[in-house]
Design an enzyme around this catalytic site. Structure first.
Site, PDB file in Angstrom:
ATOM      1  N   GLU A  53      14.410 -60.265   5.310  1.00  0.00           N
ATOM      2  CA  GLU A  53      15.698 -60.489   4.668  1.00  0.00           C
ATOM      3  C   GLU A  53      16.422 -59.147   4.600  1.00  0.00           C
ATOM      4  O   GLU A  53      15.987 -58.257   3.863  1.00  0.00           O
ATOM      5  CB  GLU A  53      15.498 -61.015   3.246  1.00  0.00           C
ATOM      6  CG  GLU A  53      14.892 -62.390   3.141  1.00  0.00           C
ATOM      7  CD  GLU A  53      14.786 -62.832   1.689  1.00  0.00           C
ATOM      8  OE1 GLU A  53      15.266 -63.928   1.370  1.00  0.00           O
ATOM      9  OE2 GLU A  53      14.229 -62.082   0.868  1.00  0.00           O
TER      10      GLU A  53
ATOM     11  N   ASP B 211      10.016 -59.994   2.639  1.00  0.00           N
ATOM     12  CA  ASP B 211      10.900 -60.406   1.561  1.00  0.00           C
ATOM     13  C   ASP B 211      11.766 -59.209   1.149  1.00  0.00           C
ATOM     14  O   ASP B 211      11.275 -58.083   1.054  1.00  0.00           O
ATOM     15  CB  ASP B 211      10.028 -60.869   0.383  1.00  0.00           C
ATOM     16  CG  ASP B 211      10.832 -61.466  -0.732  1.00  0.00           C
ATOM     17  OD1 ASP B 211      11.475 -62.505  -0.510  1.00  0.00           O
ATOM     18  OD2 ASP B 211      10.822 -60.890  -1.846  1.00  0.00           O
TER      19      ASP B 211
END
Ligand code: CA
Length: 671
Positions: free
Chosen positions: A380, A351
């Site tokens: 990400e 993340d």
């Protein structure tokens, strides 16, 4: 570089009246001067004969260890002063069998006793992760665990990810799954919808995905584990204990062993059914800030700060961790290695990876690939706010070429297909927006360098050109748990389009995704036109918004069949899974169809060992037929707007083909 002072010397008045020995506080000029513990035994080490506790807290003046007989409440059954040990650690050792005992650590810093915590390295915990638990990990192995094997994986571009929340699979009454909202719900075979169609595990197998990517399944804060009957939902991006499975997904959050055993049972069953397991990991911030386990153990150390000393906030969640700091980096690396070994987890999705530094991500990748070279790492490649970490050190999408065997999400193909993610009424290529051909082509080649692309004319987010060194480092997707489902987005951006037309858009999007290069990534339920009733940020919306309604599998059976067929096509034809940018350059050639909103390309020369000599792919996003000139044929049709039939739906002998509106076609020839 360290200065040791007697804390009591800070007050001469007190010294004059006090004659006893005061605990020492150690002050370091900077976090970089904190001693680094080089061992690998932080937390609890259990054997039936001996249990050793070790906590890293170089600034602590004292450290206490308490035992409890229950997960919550009650008085400590024992309290022990821990001994100061090497490299900033504190230890306590017990020559007895402590299996099942709950415990907390507590450190004194700046003269204050901080909160009791299980410590960052806890691997088992009771309700709400308030107390750690001594657990015999060997006894948590389900039957047959020793023989469990990761399903075969030849190359990362063979991966087809299915992104799933543990609760979403099973909470709807139509799931037919017994263990609703639990890890064990993923391990149930034989579940059926009211229409008699496979649900849950059997459904995912039937669809053909290779990997299940689980939204945060480590212990997070937002669901109160004392009130499971409330059935609260949360995505879980508020980490508490990184090395403990989430309690609300277990049958009994108070029982640390149950969480572990049931997580392992889930992994084993998925492995036995040919599915690999990916964890969504959120090391970029903690759910709590001042009162986090990190901060109550070594105040400040695990976090980045602004110049005024406040917590910096690149996560937009109140804090950000400092992966570049030695003991933070070590924590992250040891944590993923623990999940990869103790639980046989097969991949990790980072993340807000852009908050981490490039060096940490590369060390994570190296450590995991030493455990098993087929473990897949991606993230990400962005942050949610500014960070004190210099831009050039961030593991951003634009720095993918500096990352070794770490992939980044392509927000470029995502928004090319469906429109700008935050502009809800903005359509994309499949929903009728003009001028997207270049961005779709960029997505088809997985954001790599290709001689036919003019990068200056293509809108690319946060990068100057082909940001990916190869398709194994590009996640090809158009929707995920964040933002609207594709189905909801198509409705928002094209409220004028009838349902039948939106079904065609949903299918065209799937066809683009599954015939593009890169690592395919599907949001769970997209294959049955999943809806979240138009809710975009459903992170704490109830199950009724988030859950997969299995009735839709029958209702949108044509969408399911189409996605299933496309996945089978991709798995049967390695031309869609080229392994390097060079292979894409060699085999993939774009045609100039001479019509707007049409993208067409060939995969020629038995690419990547494909049984088909040449493959022709055409996407027509126009609402009406477009006639496309074909390279010399004859061509056999394998995919049209409704069917995927690798044996062939018919043969085209002409040199032109009329492609229906909002339709993808795949054709092939063998001579
Ligand atoms: Ca929890």
């Amino acid at each position: 570089m360290r200065i040791t002072v007697l804390f009591i010397l800070t007050s001469l008045t007190i010294m004059a009246s006090a004659c006893k020995t005061a605990p020492e506080e150690t002050i370091y000029p900077s976090y970089d001067d904190y001693p680094v513990y080089e061992g690998s035994d932080l937390g609890v080490r259990y054997t039936p004969e001996t249990t050793t506790f070790r906590l890293w807290s170089p600034t602590a003046e004292e450290a206490k260890l308490r035992f409890y007989n229950q997960a919550l409440g009650g008085e400590a059954s024992r309290e022990t002063n821990m001994e100061k040990a090497e490299q900033g650690t504190w230890t306590a050792q017990f020559e007895e069998d402590l299996n099942g005992v709950y415990y907390t650590f507590q450190v004194k810093a700046n003269g204050q006793w901080l909160d009791e915590t299980p410590g960052p390295y806890a691997t088992a915990a009771g309700t709400n992760g308030k107390r750690g638990q001594v657990v015999d990990l060997k006894a948590t192995n389900p039957e047959g665990w020793a023989a469990t094997q990761r399903p075969p994986l030849a190359h990362p571009t063979d991966i087809i990810i299915y992104e799933l929340h543990v609760r979403d699979l099973s909470t709807h009454p139509s799931s037919g799954i017994q263990n609703k909202g639990k890890f064990l719900g993923l391990a149930e075979s034989g579940a059926k919808s009211p229409q008699g169609l496979a649900t849950g595990l059997d459904h995912i197998k039937e669809l053909g995905a290779t990997h299940i990517h689980l939204l945060p399944s480590f212990d997070y804060l937002s669901v109160d584990e004392t009130k499971l009957e409330d059935n609260k939902f949360n995505w879980g991006y508020d980490p508490h204990l990184y090395n403990v499975p989430e309690g609300s997904y277990s049958s009994n959050p108070a029982d640390g062993a149950a969480r572990i055993r049931e997580f392992k049972q889930m992994v084993k069953t998925l492995h036995d059914n040919g599915l690999r397991v990916i964890m969504d990991v959120v090391y970029n911030h903690t759910g709590a800030t001042e009162n986090s386990v990190f901060n109550q153990t070594v105040p400040g150390y695990y976090y980045r700060h602004n110049e005024d000393g406040s917590f910096s906030n690149a996560s937009a969640c109140g804090n950000e961790t400092a992966s570049e700091r030695a003991m933070v980096r070590k924590f992250i690396i040891e944590s993923v290695k623990y999940w990869a070994t103790e639980y046989q987890v097969d991949g990790f999705r980072f993340d807000l990876m852009g908050i981490h530094d490039i060096e940490t991500m590369n060390q994570v990748s190296e450590a995991l690939h030493q455990v098993d070279p087929t473990i897949f790492v991606y993230g990400e490649g962005w942050t949610a706010g500014d960070s004190p970490l210099p831009v050039e050190k961030r593991a951003l999408k634009r720095h993918t070429s500096q990352l070794k065997d770490v992939a980044a999400f392509s927000d470029d193909i995502r928004d090319a297909i469906k429109g700008h993610v935050f502009t809800h009424d903005d359509p994309g290529f499949v929903s009728g927006k003009a001028g997207q051909e270049g961005r779709i082509r960029f997505g088809v080649v997985a954001a790599t360098r290709h001689p036919q692309l003019n990068y200056d004319s293509i809108q690319i987010y946060d990068a100057d050109g082909p940001w990916s060194p190869g398709p194994a480092q590009t996640i090809t997707y158009f929707s995920c748990h964040d933002n609207h489902t594709l189905w909801d987005r198509l409705k928002l951006s094209r409220p004028d389009a009838p349902v039948d037309e939106r079904v065609h858009m949903q299918k065209l999007a799937g066809a683009i995704l599954l015939t593009s290069q890169g690592v395919s990534f599907l949001h769970a339920g997209v294959e049955m036109a999943r809806t979240k009733q138009g809710v975009e940020n459903s992170f704490e919306s109830p199950d009724s918004i988030n859950q997969i309604n299995w009735e839709r599998k029958a209702k949108y059976k044509e969408v399911f069949d189409y996605y299933q067929g496309l996945i089978a096509l991709r798995k049967n034809h390695p031309a869609f899974r080229l392994r390097t940018a060079e292979m894409i350059q060699q085999h993939l050639q774009f045609l100039e169809p001479g019509e707007p909103n049409v993208v067409a390309f060939t995969l020629a020369g038995n690419a990547n060992g494909d049984a088909w000599k040449d493959i022709l792919v055409i996407y027509n996003a126009n609402p009406e037929y477009k006639t496309v000139a074909l390279p010399p044929g004859p061509w056999t049709i394998a995919v049209d707007g409704d069917h995927v039939t690798e044996q062939g739906l018919g043969t085209v002998y002409t040199d032109k083909l009329a492609v229906p509106g909002i339709t993808a076609m795949v054709l092939f020839k063998n001579d």
